[in-house]
Design a protein around this motif. Structure first.
Motif, PDB file in Angstrom:
ATOM      1  N   GLU A 220     -24.758 -45.150 -66.015  1.00 60.37           N
ATOM      2  CA  GLU A 220     -26.229 -45.036 -65.860  1.00 60.37           C
ATOM      3  C   GLU A 220     -26.339 -43.635 -66.951  1.00 60.37           C
TER       4      GLU A 220
ATOM      5  N   SER B 194     -36.552 -43.967 -64.295  1.00 60.50           N
ATOM      6  CA  SER B 194     -35.583 -44.693 -64.794  1.00 60.50           C
ATOM      7  C   SER B 194     -35.816 -46.107 -65.053  1.00 60.50           C
TER       8      SER B 194
ATOM      9  N   GLU C 215     -37.780 -55.053 -59.280  1.00 55.81           N
ATOM     10  CA  GLU C 215     -37.785 -53.857 -59.747  1.00 55.81           C
ATOM     11  C   GLU C 215     -37.624 -53.691 -61.371  1.00 55.81           C
ATOM     12  N   VAL C 216     -38.302 -53.003 -61.920  1.00 54.69           N
ATOM     13  CA  VAL C 216     -38.428 -52.805 -63.480  1.00 54.69           C
ATOM     14  C   VAL C 216     -38.098 -51.398 -63.560  1.00 54.69           C
ATOM     15  N   GLU C 217     -38.465 -50.403 -62.728  1.00 58.38           N
ATOM     16  CA  GLU C 217     -38.369 -48.951 -62.839  1.00 58.38           C
ATOM     17  C   GLU C 217     -38.021 -48.488 -61.432  1.00 58.38           C
ATOM     18  N   GLY C 218     -37.139 -47.452 -61.607  1.00 56.64           N
ATOM     19  CA  GLY C 218     -37.063 -46.588 -60.337  1.00 56.64           C
ATOM     20  C   GLY C 218     -37.432 -45.003 -60.250  1.00 56.64           C
TER      21      GLY C 218
ATOM     22  N   GLN D 124     -30.971 -48.265 -70.814  1.00 53.68           N
ATOM     23  CA  GLN D 124     -31.982 -47.692 -69.864  1.00 53.68           C
ATOM     24  C   GLN D 124     -32.704 -46.464 -70.485  1.00 53.68           C
TER      25      GLN D 124
ATOM     26  N   GLY E 179     -35.544 -49.907 -67.236  1.00 52.92           N
ATOM     27  CA  GLY E 179     -34.720 -50.636 -68.072  1.00 52.92           C
ATOM     28  C   GLY E 179     -35.166 -51.275 -69.095  1.00 52.92           C
TER      29      GLY E 179
ATOM     30  N   ILE F 275     -31.745 -61.789 -68.975  1.00 50.94           N
ATOM     31  CA  ILE F 275     -31.377 -60.300 -69.238  1.00 50.94           C
ATOM     32  C   ILE F 275     -31.818 -59.324 -67.966  1.00 50.94           C
TER      33      ILE F 275
ATOM     34  N   ARG G 141     -30.335 -58.978 -65.313  1.00 52.80           N
ATOM     35  CA  ARG G 141     -29.026 -58.290 -64.637  1.00 52.80           C
ATOM     36  C   ARG G 141     -28.059 -58.650 -65.607  1.00 52.80           C
ATOM     37  N   MET G 142     -27.880 -57.481 -66.368  1.00 50.48           N
ATOM     38  CA  MET G 142     -26.611 -57.650 -67.408  1.00 50.48           C
ATOM     39  C   MET G 142     -25.688 -56.948 -67.105  1.00 50.48           C
TER      40      MET G 142
ATOM     41  N   HIS H 121     -36.953 -41.598 -58.649  1.00 47.85           N
ATOM     42  CA  HIS H 121     -35.910 -40.831 -57.510  1.00 47.85           C
ATOM     43  C   HIS H 121     -36.087 -39.431 -57.479  1.00 47.85           C
TER      44      HIS H 121
ATOM     45  N   ALA I 144     -27.931 -40.863 -66.813  1.00 44.79           N
ATOM     46  CA  ALA I 144     -28.478 -39.779 -66.452  1.00 44.79           C
ATOM     47  C   ALA I 144     -27.429 -38.661 -66.244  1.00 44.79           C
TER      48      ALA I 144
ATOM     49  N   ARG J 123     -22.298 -52.219 -66.253  1.00 46.14           N
ATOM     50  CA  ARG J 123     -22.087 -52.314 -64.734  1.00 46.14           C
ATOM     51  C   ARG J 123     -21.313 -53.599 -64.675  1.00 46.14           C
TER      52      ARG J 123
HETATM   53  N1  GAP Z   1     -30.439 -43.110 -63.011  1.00 42.65           N
HETATM   54  C1  GAP Z   1     -30.761 -44.231 -61.915  1.00 42.65           C
HETATM   55  C2  GAP Z   1     -30.479 -45.467 -62.180  1.00 42.65           C
HETATM   56  O1  GAP Z   1     -29.596 -45.921 -62.770  1.00 42.65           O
HETATM   57  P1  GAP Z   1     -31.160 -47.852 -61.135  1.00 42.65           P
HETATM   58  O2  GAP Z   1     -31.962 -48.331 -60.018  1.00 42.65           O
HETATM   59  O3  GAP Z   1     -29.624 -48.276 -60.650  1.00 42.65           O
HETATM   60  O4  GAP Z   1     -31.186 -46.171 -61.196  1.00 42.65           O
HETATM   61  C3  GAP Z   1     -32.566 -47.983 -63.042  1.00 42.65           C
HETATM   62  O5  GAP Z   1     -31.222 -48.375 -62.744  1.00 42.65           O
HETATM   63  C4  GAP Z   1     -33.109 -49.275 -63.989  1.00 42.65           C
HETATM   64  O6  GAP Z   1     -31.941 -49.717 -64.794  1.00 42.65           O
HETATM   65  C5  GAP Z   1     -33.558 -50.388 -63.182  1.00 42.65           C
HETATM   66  O7  GAP Z   1     -34.910 -50.183 -62.560  1.00 42.65           O
HETATM   67  C6  GAP Z   1     -33.351 -51.507 -64.110  1.00 42.65           C
HETATM   68  O8  GAP Z   1     -34.704 -51.557 -64.976  1.00 42.65           O
HETATM   69  C7  GAP Z   1     -32.495 -51.232 -65.024  1.00 42.65           C
HETATM   70  N2  GAP Z   1     -30.983 -51.962 -64.668  1.00 42.65           N
HETATM   71  C8  GAP Z   1     -30.223 -51.346 -63.608  1.00 42.65           C
HETATM   72  N3  GAP Z   1     -28.983 -52.441 -63.511  1.00 42.65           N
HETATM   73  C9  GAP Z   1     -29.263 -53.350 -64.508  1.00 42.65           C
HETATM   74  C10 GAP Z   1     -28.782 -54.433 -64.910  1.00 42.65           C
HETATM   75  N4  GAP Z   1     -27.559 -54.713 -64.588  1.00 42.65           N
HETATM   76  N5  GAP Z   1     -29.303 -55.196 -65.897  1.00 42.65           N
HETATM   77  C11 GAP Z   1     -30.479 -54.869 -66.558  1.00 42.65           C
HETATM   78  N6  GAP Z   1     -31.153 -53.731 -66.326  1.00 42.65           N
HETATM   79  C12 GAP Z   1     -30.530 -52.891 -65.131  1.00 42.65           C
END
Ligand code: GAP
Length: 488
Positions: A191, A354, A305-308, A240, A356, A232, A234-235, A310, A193, A223
């Motif tokens: 991340e 946050s 989910e598109v955005e978190g 971010q 993506g 795209i 889940r990549m 927190h 962050a 990740r």
């Molecule tokens: N810093 C907080 C954080 O990383 P997260 O919910 O794990 O929170 C935030 O991720 C955003 O990142 C998600 O809402 C998503 O849009 C994007 N994201 C997370 N994992 C992803 C993945 N494997 N592929 C594409 N986008 C991803």
């Protein structure tokens, strides 16, 4: 017409055919859940990032942006909890001692079933796996492997250990010397962050920032995702756009509500209907959060989910203070009305937004993609159009001389020269005008201008609007301002 279930596949095919997104290293059969953005995808993605960056760092005067490195000191990830907690399930075979990622093992079995003509069984198996993964049901995953008689490729047995967690962070070696020890192991950030947290005081002091204030950042994250079959969405390498908002302890709930509202406004300002969005409150909160929700969009694969958003409390800064032995405190000299004294020193609380980048690309493509039947009684006709917001479209204006002669290309090139410094233009003189319009529709170009013989006489051109396909004659000299107005 594409139904919702096959719209997703249609979008993937469209992205490849029109130069938006390609599988990574495709000539070597691609790399799982890694994608490359082509010429038009890269423009779209850049426009999204610029739009978010400007919304954060220009529209809020107390938010600044940074660009931290992907590599960070390894202790960062100990402090943040990622080394111990950021994991997915894996399993060992007791006879061969070979270790497998649970998803790989089950996916291999599903492919085998498919190859044997049992596609439905394969689909059920994958669905069961996804459900168990989502529920964190490790015992259930082991049972699934055993009841489906999934055997180790080496020993051929189903003699499995319990399922255990596998860390999602990619690691590599830092420096020239390779060793088997953990000494020079570093991680690719999962991340962005943490780059903000460790720079909190650098930015606060050098920027003379006063709480509440925010730090924004756009960057790559990595990740080793366990379920990675959704284009795209889940990549394993993605981007971010994150913003950490530092607030006074006790005010975090109010700022959490504020950012929920602000971020939803940002989404709706893209011209998307409110019923395509919903909030999803987290029931099971992460150890560092006192409130969290997702902004979900109704993708062709369902609400996801598109955005978190927190409310991360003071967890991260406190952890970094403890692990680095450096103070992560802020001195607040505003007067506390209850005590009549300054609030003084404290570790700020953080509310994070946050989103993506790639999921936003997917969202915009899902929203924009339309297959239209334009048949009349006389002839069959159809088009695929991307109704992207003009501001974000890869190409804003296509300039098309009707024919390649009679001085029309020269006039068209003049328009291009007048506009190209201000927004992305595209010049094309090949094929019939109808075919050129269709190609621009498929790329999401909001405006096409055609230069014809009348243009030579009276200095007007035909402008054609992508969404309505309406055409009108306008003075050539008014084009640049008109497009600038539409993309502002
Ligand atoms: N810093 C907080 C954080 O990383 P997260 O919910 O794990 O929170 C935030 O991720 C955003 O990142 C998600 O809402 C998503 O849009 C994007 N994201 C997370 N994992 C992803 C993945 N494997 N592929 C594409 N986008 C991803």
């Amino acid at each position: 017409m594409a139904t919702d279930s096959n719209k997703f596949q249609a979008i993937i095919a469209h992205c490849k055919e029109y130069g938006f997104i390609f599988p990574s290293s495709e000539i070597y059969d691609g790399l799982g859940a890694v994608y490359d953005y082509g010429q038009w995808g890269a423009e779209l993605k850049k426009n999204i990032k610029d739009h978010w960056w400007h919304s954060m760092t220009r529209m809020y005067e107390n938010i600044v942006g940074i660009d931290a490195a992907i590599f960070m000191h390894p202790t960062t990830w100990k402090a943040s909890g990622h080394v111990d907690n950021f994991s997915d399930p894996m399993i060992d075979n007791k006879d061969s001692n070979k270790r497998y990622r649970v998803d790989h093992l089950i996916e291999a079995k599903a492919s085998e079933l498919e190859g044997e003509g049992h596609a439905e069984q394969a689909e059920i198996l994958l669905k069961q796996m996804d459900e168990l993964l989502a529920a964190d049901d490790l015992a259930g995953l082991r049972t699934l492997i055993e009841t489906n008689r999934i055997a180790c490729a080496v020993s051929g047995t189903v003699n499995w250990t319990d399922v255990r967690q596998f860390n999602l962070m990619f690691s590599t070696e830092f420096g020239a010397v390779s060793s088997d020890t953990e000494d020079n192991k570093i991680y690719l950030r999962p991340e962005t962050a943490q780059g903000i947290f460790v720079n909190f005081l650098n930015v606060q002091k050098t920027g003379r920032m006063k709480i509440p204030f925010g730090i924004a950042q756009i960057g790559k994250a990595f990740r080793n995702e366990i379920v990675a079959r959704q284009f795209i969405f889940r990549m394993r390498e993605f981007e971010q756009m994150e913003m950490q908002f530092f607030v006074r302890p006790g005010t975090q709930k109010q700022w959490y509500e504020f950012w929920k509202e602000e971020r939803m406004k940002w989404h709706l300002a893209l011209g998307i209907s409110p019923d395509k969005y919903r909030f999803h409150d987290h029931v099971k909160l992460a150890h560092y959060a006192d409130a969290a929700c997702d902004i979900e969009y109704d993708f062709p694969i369902g609400f996801k989910e598109v955005e978190g958003i927190h409310s991360r409390t003071d967890f991260d800064l406190k952890q970094h203070q403890e692990f680095s032995k450096k103070k992560m405190q802020y001195f607040d000299n505003d007067i506390d009305p209850e005590t009549g004294k300054p609030y003084g020193n404290y570790i700020p609380y953080v509310v994070e937004t946050s989103i993506g980048v790639d999921r936003t690309v997917m969202l915009l493509l899902s929203e924009a993609y339309e297959e239209q039947d334009l048949s009349t009684e006389e002839r069959a006709d159809s088009r695929v159009v991307l109704k992207l917001p003009a501001k974000l479209a890869p190409i804003k204006l296509a300039v098309l001389p009707l024919v390649k002669k009679d001085g029309l290309p020269e006039i068209a090139r003049g328009i291009l020269d007048d506009c190209k410094a201000h927004f992305k233009c595209f010049y094309e003189e090949k094929d019939t005008i109808g075919k050129r319009y269709r190609r621009m529709d498929a790329l999401g170009t909001p405006f096409c201008v055609t230069v014809d013989h009348q243009s030579k006489e009276d200095g007007t051109v035909t402008i054609r609007y992508r969404d309505t396909m309406q055409q009108e004659r306008v003075p050539l000299a008014s084009l640049r301002e008109m497009v600038l107005r539409e993309i502002a």
